[in-house]
Design a protein around this motif. Structure first.
Motif, PDB file in Angstrom:
ATOM      1  N   GLU A 223       0.841  -1.193   0.000  1.00  0.00           N
ATOM      2  CA  GLU A 223       0.000   0.000   0.000  1.00  0.00           C
ATOM      3  C   GLU A 223       0.876   1.243   0.000  1.00  0.00           C
ATOM      4  OE1 GLU A 223      -3.556   1.907   2.737  1.00  0.00           O
ATOM      5  OE2 GLU A 223      -2.418   0.218   3.493  1.00  0.00           O
ATOM      6  N   TYR A 224       0.597   2.159  -0.906  1.00  0.00           N
ATOM      7  CA  TYR A 224       1.359   3.392  -0.988  1.00  0.00           C
ATOM      8  C   TYR A 224       0.717   4.442  -0.092  1.00  0.00           C
ATOM      9  CZ  TYR A 224       4.054   1.382  -4.735  1.00  0.00           C
ATOM     10  OH  TYR A 224       4.901   0.576  -5.454  1.00  0.00           O
ATOM     11  N   LEU A 225       1.519   5.028   0.778  1.00  0.00           N
ATOM     12  CA  LEU A 225       1.020   6.009   1.745  1.00  0.00           C
ATOM     13  C   LEU A 225       1.390   7.423   1.317  1.00  0.00           C
ATOM     14  CD1 LEU A 225       2.122   4.126   4.982  1.00  0.00           C
ATOM     15  CD2 LEU A 225      -0.069   3.982   3.804  1.00  0.00           C
ATOM     16  N   TYR A 226       0.471   8.332   1.487  1.00  0.00           N
ATOM     17  CA  TYR A 226       0.694   9.736   1.152  1.00  0.00           C
ATOM     18  C   TYR A 226       0.387  10.594   2.369  1.00  0.00           C
ATOM     19  CZ  TYR A 226       1.007   8.364  -3.715  1.00  0.00           C
ATOM     20  OH  TYR A 226       1.408   7.786  -4.894  1.00  0.00           O
ATOM     21  N   ASP A 227       1.115  11.675   2.513  1.00  0.00           N
ATOM     22  CA  ASP A 227       0.876  12.663   3.566  1.00  0.00           C
ATOM     23  C   ASP A 227       0.641  14.011   2.904  1.00  0.00           C
ATOM     24  OD1 ASP A 227       1.108  11.024   5.818  1.00  0.00           O
ATOM     25  OD2 ASP A 227       3.293  11.169   5.795  1.00  0.00           O
ATOM     26  N   THR A 228       0.206  14.950   3.711  1.00  0.00           N
ATOM     27  CA  THR A 228      -0.004  16.306   3.213  1.00  0.00           C
ATOM     28  C   THR A 228       0.965  17.247   3.907  1.00  0.00           C
ATOM     29  OG1 THR A 228      -2.328  15.816   2.853  1.00  0.00           O
ATOM     30  CG2 THR A 228      -1.712  18.142   2.930  1.00  0.00           C
ATOM     31  N   ASP A 229       1.680  18.035   3.120  1.00  0.00           N
ATOM     32  CA  ASP A 229       2.608  19.020   3.674  1.00  0.00           C
ATOM     33  C   ASP A 229       1.787  20.063   4.423  1.00  0.00           C
ATOM     34  OD1 ASP A 229       4.101  21.610   3.733  1.00  0.00           O
ATOM     35  OD2 ASP A 229       5.657  20.350   2.827  1.00  0.00           O
ATOM     36  N   PRO A 230       2.077  20.289   5.738  1.00  0.00           N
ATOM     37  CA  PRO A 230       1.270  21.221   6.518  1.00  0.00           C
ATOM     38  C   PRO A 230       1.408  22.678   6.065  1.00  0.00           C
ATOM     39  CG  PRO A 230       3.122  20.410   7.821  1.00  0.00           C
ATOM     40  CD  PRO A 230       3.122  19.663   6.535  1.00  0.00           C
ATOM     41  N   VAL A 231       2.499  23.013   5.403  1.00  0.00           N
ATOM     42  CA  VAL A 231       2.715  24.397   4.963  1.00  0.00           C
ATOM     43  C   VAL A 231       2.079  24.639   3.595  1.00  0.00           C
ATOM     44  CG1 VAL A 231       4.445  26.140   4.390  1.00  0.00           C
ATOM     45  CG2 VAL A 231       4.830  24.586   6.316  1.00  0.00           C
ATOM     46  N   SER A 232       2.430  23.784   2.618  1.00  0.00           N
ATOM     47  CA  SER A 232       1.951  24.007   1.253  1.00  0.00           C
ATOM     48  C   SER A 232       0.601  23.361   0.984  1.00  0.00           C
ATOM     49  CB  SER A 232       2.968  23.476   0.245  1.00  0.00           C
ATOM     50  OG  SER A 232       3.007  22.053   0.309  1.00  0.00           O
ATOM     51  N   GLY A 233       0.240  22.380   1.802  1.00  0.00           N
ATOM     52  CA  GLY A 233      -1.012  21.666   1.567  1.00  0.00           C
ATOM     53  C   GLY A 233      -0.913  20.624   0.464  1.00  0.00           C
ATOM     54  N   GLU A 234       0.285  20.414  -0.107  1.00  0.00           N
ATOM     55  CA  GLU A 234       0.460  19.445  -1.185  1.00  0.00           C
ATOM     56  C   GLU A 234       0.600  18.040  -0.621  1.00  0.00           C
ATOM     57  OE1 GLU A 234       3.522  20.316  -3.995  1.00  0.00           O
ATOM     58  OE2 GLU A 234       3.144  22.466  -3.880  1.00  0.00           O
ATOM     59  N   ARG A 235       0.014  17.095  -1.358  1.00  0.00           N
ATOM     60  CA  ARG A 235       0.188  15.685  -0.973  1.00  0.00           C
ATOM     61  C   ARG A 235       1.520  15.183  -1.511  1.00  0.00           C
ATOM     62  NH1 ARG A 235      -3.920  11.494  -0.490  1.00  0.00           N
ATOM     63  NH2 ARG A 235      -2.761  10.535  -2.157  1.00  0.00           N
ATOM     64  N   TYR A 236       2.183  14.349  -0.732  1.00  0.00           N
ATOM     65  CA  TYR A 236       3.448  13.768  -1.187  1.00  0.00           C
ATOM     66  C   TYR A 236       3.511  12.314  -0.739  1.00  0.00           C
ATOM     67  CZ  TYR A 236       5.048  14.515   3.602  1.00  0.00           C
ATOM     68  OH  TYR A 236       5.165  14.482   4.964  1.00  0.00           O
ATOM     69  N   PHE A 237       4.285  11.543  -1.475  1.00  0.00           N
ATOM     70  CA  PHE A 237       4.478  10.121  -1.187  1.00  0.00           C
ATOM     71  C   PHE A 237       5.332   9.987   0.062  1.00  0.00           C
ATOM     72  CE2 PHE A 237       7.153   6.287  -1.812  1.00  0.00           C
ATOM     73  CZ  PHE A 237       6.148   5.338  -1.780  1.00  0.00           C
ATOM     74  N   SER A 238       4.847   9.256   1.063  1.00  0.00           N
ATOM     75  CA  SER A 238       5.616   9.115   2.301  1.00  0.00           C
ATOM     76  C   SER A 238       6.203   7.722   2.488  1.00  0.00           C
ATOM     77  CB  SER A 238       4.753   9.480   3.504  1.00  0.00           C
ATOM     78  OG  SER A 238       3.642   8.602   3.598  1.00  0.00           O
ATOM     79  N   GLY A 239       5.819   6.776   1.660  1.00  0.00           N
ATOM     80  CA  GLY A 239       6.405   5.440   1.756  1.00  0.00           C
ATOM     81  C   GLY A 239       5.370   4.349   1.653  1.00  0.00           C
TER      82      GLY A 239
END
Length: 167
Positions: A68-84
């Motif tokens: 399963e690919y996990l994504y988080d959201t950058d708290p400053v920019s609000g962009e989603r990014y791959f976290s692992g």
């Protein structure tokens, strides 16, 4: 242990034979064991049949049940990014194997953290682990190998690819 029984212990003069049923308990150690069956009767010479009973080595199959690919959201920019990725490894035990299975990722791709080895307990059939890729890891395909070992069973391994998307 091992036990045996005959469908008929005493044969009539016209009987064609009897069947021997051998049962192997899950506590029997794997290996090859000689079995001897002796037959005696009135008016016939004694006979002996020697056979080998093979108790197979316990075994299990190993597979990647889920990646399963996990994504988080950058708290400053609000962009989603791959976290692992979150990895779940599954095992299927044969009828002779009931023990725990130890899993490890001995050589992960550069910078990837898997953590300490983990165990799938005897009562379970799957175990998960997060794979941590550093944020500096570039997009690409990264092979990961999981090794599995267990007492009295042949070791297994499986290799799969983790695909890191562009950030």
């Amino acid at each position: 242990g091992v036990s045996g029984s005959f469908t008929t212990r005493t044969l009539s003069p016209m009987a064609a034979g009897t069947r021997v049923d051998i049962e192997v308990d899950s506590t029997a150690a794997y290996g090859t064991y000689p079995l001897t069956v002796r037959a005696t009767g009135a008016g016939v010479p004694p006979s002996v049949a020697a056979i080998s009973l093979v108790v197979p080595r316990p075994s299990f199959a190993l597979s990647v049940a889920k990646l399963e690919y996990l994504y988080d959201t950058d708290p400053v920019s609000g962009e989603r990014y791959f976290s692992g990725p979150q990895l779940t490894v599954a095992i299927v035990r044969d009828s002779a194997f009931r023990g725990p299975v130890q899993l490890s990722v001995p050589e992960s791709p550069a910078g990837v953290t898997v953590g300490t080895p983990w165990t799938i307990p005897a009562s379970e059939s799957a175990g998960g682990r997060a794979l941590f890729f550093p944020t500096a890891t570039g997009p690409g395909t990264y092979p990961v190998t999981v090794n599995a070992t267990a007492v009295d069973a042949a070791p297994r391994s499986i290799t799969f690819n983790v695909v890191i998307p562009p950030r």
